[in-house]
Design a protein around this motif. Structure first.
Motif, PDB file in Angstrom:
ATOM      1  N   GLY A 392      10.436   7.210  -8.011  1.00 20.07           N
ATOM      2  CA  GLY A 392      10.480   8.192  -6.928  1.00 20.07           C
ATOM      3  C   GLY A 392      11.701   8.023  -6.038  1.00 20.07           C
ATOM      4  N   ARG A 393      11.571   8.535  -4.810  1.00 22.60           N
ATOM      5  CA  ARG A 393      12.687   8.537  -3.862  1.00 22.60           C
ATOM      6  C   ARG A 393      12.234   7.910  -2.545  1.00 22.60           C
ATOM      7  NH1 ARG A 393      17.040  12.066  -4.578  1.00 22.60           N
ATOM      8  NH2 ARG A 393      15.730  13.463  -5.841  1.00 22.60           N
ATOM      9  N   PRO A 394      11.960   6.600  -2.527  1.00 17.23           N
ATOM     10  CA  PRO A 394      11.520   5.961  -1.283  1.00 17.23           C
ATOM     11  C   PRO A 394      12.635   5.991  -0.241  1.00 17.23           C
ATOM     12  CG  PRO A 394      12.065   4.308  -2.916  1.00 17.23           C
ATOM     13  CD  PRO A 394      12.128   5.624  -3.630  1.00 17.23           C
ATOM     14  N   LYS A 395      12.280   6.078   1.012  1.00 19.50           N
ATOM     15  CA  LYS A 395      13.280   6.166   2.081  1.00 19.50           C
ATOM     16  C   LYS A 395      13.652   4.768   2.555  1.00 19.50           C
ATOM     17  CE  LYS A 395      14.386   8.539   6.411  1.00 19.50           C
ATOM     18  NZ  LYS A 395      15.623   9.086   5.862  1.00 19.50           N
ATOM     19  N   GLY A 396      14.915   4.442   2.460  1.00 16.21           N
ATOM     20  CA  GLY A 396      15.389   3.155   2.969  1.00 16.21           C
ATOM     21  C   GLY A 396      16.094   2.275   1.967  1.00 16.21           C
ATOM     22  N   PRO A 397      15.522   2.056   0.750  1.00 15.84           N
ATOM     23  CA  PRO A 397      16.178   1.121  -0.166  1.00 15.84           C
ATOM     24  C   PRO A 397      17.525   1.605  -0.706  1.00 15.84           C
ATOM     25  CG  PRO A 397      13.857   1.375  -0.714  1.00 15.84           C
ATOM     26  CD  PRO A 397      14.178   2.440   0.286  1.00 15.84           C
ATOM     27  N   TRP A 398      17.582   2.873  -1.144  1.00 18.83           N
ATOM     28  CA  TRP A 398      18.813   3.404  -1.731  1.00 18.83           C
ATOM     29  C   TRP A 398      19.216   4.686  -1.002  1.00 18.83           C
ATOM     30  CZ3 TRP A 398      18.566   3.305  -7.831  1.00 18.83           C
ATOM     31  CH2 TRP A 398      18.406   1.975  -8.260  1.00 18.83           C
ATOM     32  N   PHE A 399      20.533   4.823  -0.802  1.00 18.78           N
ATOM     33  CA  PHE A 399      21.087   6.050  -0.213  1.00 18.78           C
ATOM     34  C   PHE A 399      22.252   6.539  -1.070  1.00 18.78           C
ATOM     35  CE2 PHE A 399      19.308   3.939   3.570  1.00 18.78           C
ATOM     36  CZ  PHE A 399      18.571   4.977   4.108  1.00 18.78           C
ATOM     37  N   LYS A 400      22.425   7.858  -1.112  1.00 20.36           N
ATOM     38  CA  LYS A 400      23.630   8.436  -1.704  1.00 20.36           C
ATOM     39  C   LYS A 400      24.456   9.027  -0.569  1.00 20.36           C
ATOM     40  CE  LYS A 400      20.981  12.545  -3.130  1.00 20.36           C
ATOM     41  NZ  LYS A 400      20.622  13.411  -4.265  1.00 20.36           N
ATOM     42  N   TRP A 401      25.666   8.552  -0.438  1.00 13.62           N
ATOM     43  CA  TRP A 401      26.563   8.951   0.642  1.00 13.62           C
ATOM     44  C   TRP A 401      27.676   9.773   0.014  1.00 13.62           C
ATOM     45  CZ3 TRP A 401      30.218   5.362   3.876  1.00 13.62           C
ATOM     46  CH2 TRP A 401      30.535   5.989   5.085  1.00 13.62           C
ATOM     47  N   LYS A 402      27.389  11.070  -0.160  1.00  7.08           N
ATOM     48  CA  LYS A 402      28.305  11.925  -0.887  1.00  7.08           C
ATOM     49  C   LYS A 402      29.437  12.404   0.010  1.00  7.08           C
ATOM     50  CE  LYS A 402      26.705  14.760  -3.975  1.00  7.08           C
ATOM     51  NZ  LYS A 402      25.983  15.866  -4.667  1.00  7.08           N
ATOM     52  N   ARG A 403      30.559  12.677  -0.621  1.00  6.90           N
ATOM     53  CA  ARG A 403      31.672  13.286   0.104  1.00  6.90           C
ATOM     54  C   ARG A 403      31.272  14.695   0.517  1.00  6.90           C
ATOM     55  NH1 ARG A 403      34.317  13.817  -5.786  1.00  6.90           N
ATOM     56  NH2 ARG A 403      33.580  15.891  -6.243  1.00  6.90           N
ATOM     57  N   GLY A 404      31.944  15.250   1.509  1.00  8.76           N
ATOM     58  CA  GLY A 404      31.636  16.595   1.966  1.00  8.76           C
ATOM     59  C   GLY A 404      31.994  17.633   0.918  1.00  8.76           C
ATOM     60  N   PRO A 405      31.246  18.757   0.861  1.00 11.35           N
ATOM     61  CA  PRO A 405      31.531  19.774  -0.147  1.00 11.35           C
ATOM     62  C   PRO A 405      32.801  20.551   0.170  1.00 11.35           C
ATOM     63  CG  PRO A 405      29.850  20.566   1.348  1.00 11.35           C
ATOM     64  CD  PRO A 405      30.116  19.133   1.728  1.00 11.35           C
ATOM     65  N   LEU A 406      33.358  21.174  -0.855  1.00 10.26           N
ATOM     66  CA  LEU A 406      34.452  22.114  -0.691  1.00 10.26           C
ATOM     67  C   LEU A 406      33.853  23.479  -0.370  1.00 10.26           C
ATOM     68  CD1 LEU A 406      36.393  21.035  -3.893  1.00 10.26           C
ATOM     69  CD2 LEU A 406      37.048  20.468  -1.543  1.00 10.26           C
ATOM     70  N   THR A 407      34.616  24.341   0.286  1.00  8.84           N
ATOM     71  CA  THR A 407      34.131  25.686   0.588  1.00  8.84           C
ATOM     72  C   THR A 407      35.219  26.710   0.289  1.00  8.84           C
ATOM     73  OG1 THR A 407      34.828  25.576   2.912  1.00  8.84           O
ATOM     74  CG2 THR A 407      32.571  24.873   2.399  1.00  8.84           C
ATOM     75  N   LEU A 408      34.787  27.947   0.022  1.00  8.03           N
ATOM     76  CA  LEU A 408      35.706  29.032  -0.288  1.00  8.03           C
ATOM     77  C   LEU A 408      35.031  30.344   0.073  1.00  8.03           C
ATOM     78  CD1 LEU A 408      38.540  29.019  -1.900  1.00  8.03           C
ATOM     79  CD2 LEU A 408      37.228  30.096  -3.725  1.00  8.03           C
ATOM     80  N   ASP A 409      35.790  31.293   0.596  1.00  5.89           N
ATOM     81  CA  ASP A 409      35.293  32.644   0.854  1.00  5.89           C
ATOM     82  C   ASP A 409      35.531  33.498  -0.388  1.00  5.89           C
ATOM     83  OD1 ASP A 409      34.455  32.065   3.395  1.00  5.89           O
ATOM     84  OD2 ASP A 409      36.257  32.808   4.379  1.00  5.89           O
ATOM     85  N   VAL A 410      34.451  34.042  -0.944  1.00  2.88           N
ATOM     86  CA  VAL A 410      34.532  34.811  -2.188  1.00  2.88           C
ATOM     87  C   VAL A 410      33.876  36.177  -1.988  1.00  2.88           C
ATOM     88  CG1 VAL A 410      34.545  32.749  -3.645  1.00  2.88           C
ATOM     89  CG2 VAL A 410      32.360  33.789  -2.982  1.00  2.88           C
ATOM     90  N   VAL A 411      34.083  37.060  -2.958  1.00  2.00           N
ATOM     91  CA  VAL A 411      33.582  38.430  -2.876  1.00  2.00           C
ATOM     92  C   VAL A 411      32.550  38.669  -3.969  1.00  2.00           C
ATOM     93  CG1 VAL A 411      34.202  40.876  -2.882  1.00  2.00           C
ATOM     94  CG2 VAL A 411      35.822  39.182  -1.991  1.00  2.00           C
ATOM     95  N   VAL A 412      31.388  39.195  -3.599  1.00  2.00           N
ATOM     96  CA  VAL A 412      30.347  39.500  -4.580  1.00  2.00           C
ATOM     97  C   VAL A 412      30.802  40.653  -5.473  1.00  2.00           C
ATOM     98  CG1 VAL A 412      27.986  40.334  -4.903  1.00  2.00           C
ATOM     99  CG2 VAL A 412      28.492  38.687  -3.095  1.00  2.00           C
ATOM    100  N   MET A 413      30.662  40.449  -6.803  1.00  2.00           N
ATOM    101  CA  MET A 413      31.048  41.475  -7.779  1.00  2.00           C
ATOM    102  C   MET A 413      29.837  42.065  -8.502  1.00  2.00           C
ATOM    103  SD  MET A 413      34.334  39.465  -9.421  1.00  2.00           S
ATOM    104  CE  MET A 413      34.879  40.858 -10.430  1.00  2.00           C
TER     105      MET A 413
END
Length: 534
Positions: A392-413
């Motif tokens: 499972g995913r217990p709180k405290g023992p392991w953490f994932k510290w991910k880099r921030g996401p990239l973002t982009l403004d796009v147009v719906v087609m």
């Protein structure tokens, strides 16, 4: 089949977790074998019918219903199974009794594709609309009743307790991949009528330990001396199970067998251990982007050329079993030492150890994390030195510290309907970026698809905009003119020969709906190309 249909219907309309568990435990108690076993297989995604395809259902319905009427009905309902269940006109005088679930399973398992329409036709005539819906959802593999495999196993553990049998969810998970539907030995044990099944010598999956996400502002509350750091590699988490008395297998973190797509890995598992690691493509000693790994995923046939161009590799994180010795109760530091010792004496091909990242302060580690994107790394994993390996995913023992996401403004087609409770709304978007200035010949080219990240309220407004601005239809797809801008977040971008734009995003999702932004001011393809990880 009617009992299974009633269970499905009740699960859909019972939002509370405990309510769903009560429904399931009652079903296990009151339904005989093998019916309950096949129902469990269906709920946990263990039933597949290769000969039964949605196209067969559509073609069969249109032998009884005008195709135009079916098309209008499907466009309104948005789901093949629901449309067919509601519109199916039973023949007068049909008195065939409804089929039990076991009859459906055995019939579809043994039938050739040419025999499936006749089977379905007889069953659809014998069932009411609820039964038809359950049948069609079952055979197309899209139950979506709000009951996960984990919830089904939780209900089994609770039912066993009511029978005086002590069985935890983790114990059931431990046995799961060594058992086969309709799970007669499992139900025998949980009902108190038989012994606990033995799967120790099989290539069974062990429940994976997962990490909690960690936000930058929360890390200050942790003691750096209590944690160890590793890179979070950009592949897929796998469990390697190699047993001298059983089969060698490769599992995803959810317990899905993926070894068929990686025979070059499975065939070389000449040891006795259960290992935790990351499946990557490594060429000339360099970890390749996730896009390279995608060329190998979900392949039914793997050619020698594919193996040579995209060589699979496993970067090891942890060791769960060394031979018959279960190491999961040891602290992380001890397991890491055992892993290093095992690797030094075994030297398995196409595997290596994920290196530890030494640090003393969070500031020092944050600086290392900031450069992770340049090395095709998702971020960092933090693991308590004293943490045992638990499911499972217990709180405290392991953490994932991910880099921030990239973002982009796009147009719906383009847009399509969603699935499940969102099947009536256009919420699956194909979006594009401009090749240049739209006022000077620049055009939109597709760069990705997304179907998540917005609220229910935003979905209603998005759906209304799509319906009011549709200019063409291509089957279930609606084309819209440039006018709706989304700010999408994504993890990385890679070159792709499958897309007209030449690029593909990884894990795109809606970050914000830019109702305020003109489509001409959305981002250019060149901006996205500059983010490519080579």
């Amino acid at each position: 089949m009617n009992r299974f249909a009633a269970l499905m219907d009740a699960l859909v309309f019972t939002p509370a977790r405990n309510g769903k568990i009560r429904l399931l435990t009652d079903y296990w108690q009151t339904t005989p074998d093998p019916e309950r076993g096949w129902a469990l297989a269906a709920l946990t995604g263990s039933l597949t019918f290769g000969a039964a395809k949605p196209a067969i259902v559509r073609n069969l319905v249109m032998t009884r219903v005008d195709p135009v009427l079916y098309g209008w009905s499907y466009d309104f309902v948005g789901d093949t199974a629901e449309t067919a269940a509601l519109i199916w006109p039973a023949r007068p005088g049909t008195n065939t009794p409804p089929p039990p679930l076991s009859e459906v399973v055995h019939g579809l398992t043994s039938a050739k594709r040419s025999e499936v329409p006749a089977l379905l036709e007889g069953w659809l005539d014998a069932l009411d609309s609820d039964g038809r819906y359950a049948l069609l959802k079952l055979i197309t593999g899209s139950l979506r009743v709000g009951a996960s495999a984990r919830l089904a196993k939780t209900s089994l553990a609770e039912w066993a307790g009511g029978n005086g049998v002590q069985a935890s969810v983790d114990e059931i998970e431990e046995l799961w991949h060594g058992l086969r539907a309709p799970y007669l030995d499992l139900f025998g044990w949980l009902s108190g009528a038989g012994p606990k099944p033995t799967v120790a010598a099989t290539g069974g999956y062990r429940p994976t330990m997962l990490a909690q996400p960690l936000e930058d502002e929360d890390i200050a509350g942790l003691d750096p001396a209590a944690y160890r750091a590793e890179w979070k590699w950009d592949g897929i988490r796998v469990q390697v199970v190699a047993r001298t008395l059983g089969e060698s297998r490769l599992y995803s973190r959810t317990g899905e067998e993926v070894g068929a797509a990686f025979p070059d890995v499975v065939e070389r598992l000449a040891f006795d251990a259960v290992l935790d690691g990351e499946l990557l493509v490594v060429r000339d000693g360099e970890v390749r982007p996730f896009n390279d790994l995608q060329q190998r995923l979900n392949r039914k046939q793997v050619t020698p050329k594919l193996v040579k161009e995209y060589p699979a590799h496993i970067r090891l994180y942890d060791i769960l079993f060394d031979g018959d010795e279960d190491l999961r109760a040891l602290p992380f530091d001890a397991r890491r030492q055992r892993l290093e010792d095992w690797y030094a004496r075994t030297r398995p091909p196409a595997m290596d150890l994920s290196p530890m990242v030494p640090f003393e302060t969070w500031e020092e580690l944050a600086a290392l994390r900031a450069g992770a994107r340049d090395n095709a790394i998702e971020g960092l994993m933090l693991k308590r030195a004293d943490s045992t390996y638990v499911s499972g995913r217990p709180k405290g023992p392991w953490f994932k510290w991910k880099r921030g996401p990239l973002t982009l403004d796009v147009v719906v087609m383009y847009a399509q309907r969603g699935h499940g409770k969102r099947a009536s709304y256009y919420g699956d978007f194909t979006f594009g970026a401009w090749t240049g200035d739209p006022e000077n010949g620049g055009e939109l080219v597709p760069v990705g698809k997304c179907y998540s990240g917005y609220t229910d309220e935003e979905l209603v407004r998005l759906d209304r905009w799509i319906r009011n601005n549709t200019v063409r239809r291509y089957g279930p797809v609606r084309e819209v003119p440039p006018g709706l801008v989304l700010e999408v977040a994504f993890d990385s971008v890679h070159r792709s020969t499958r897309h007209k734009s030449g690029v593909a995003m990884r894990f795109p999702r809606v970050h914000r709906v830019r109702w305020d932004k003109p489509a001409a001011e959305a981002d250019r393809l060149a901006t996205l190309e500059a983010m490519i990880v080579e």
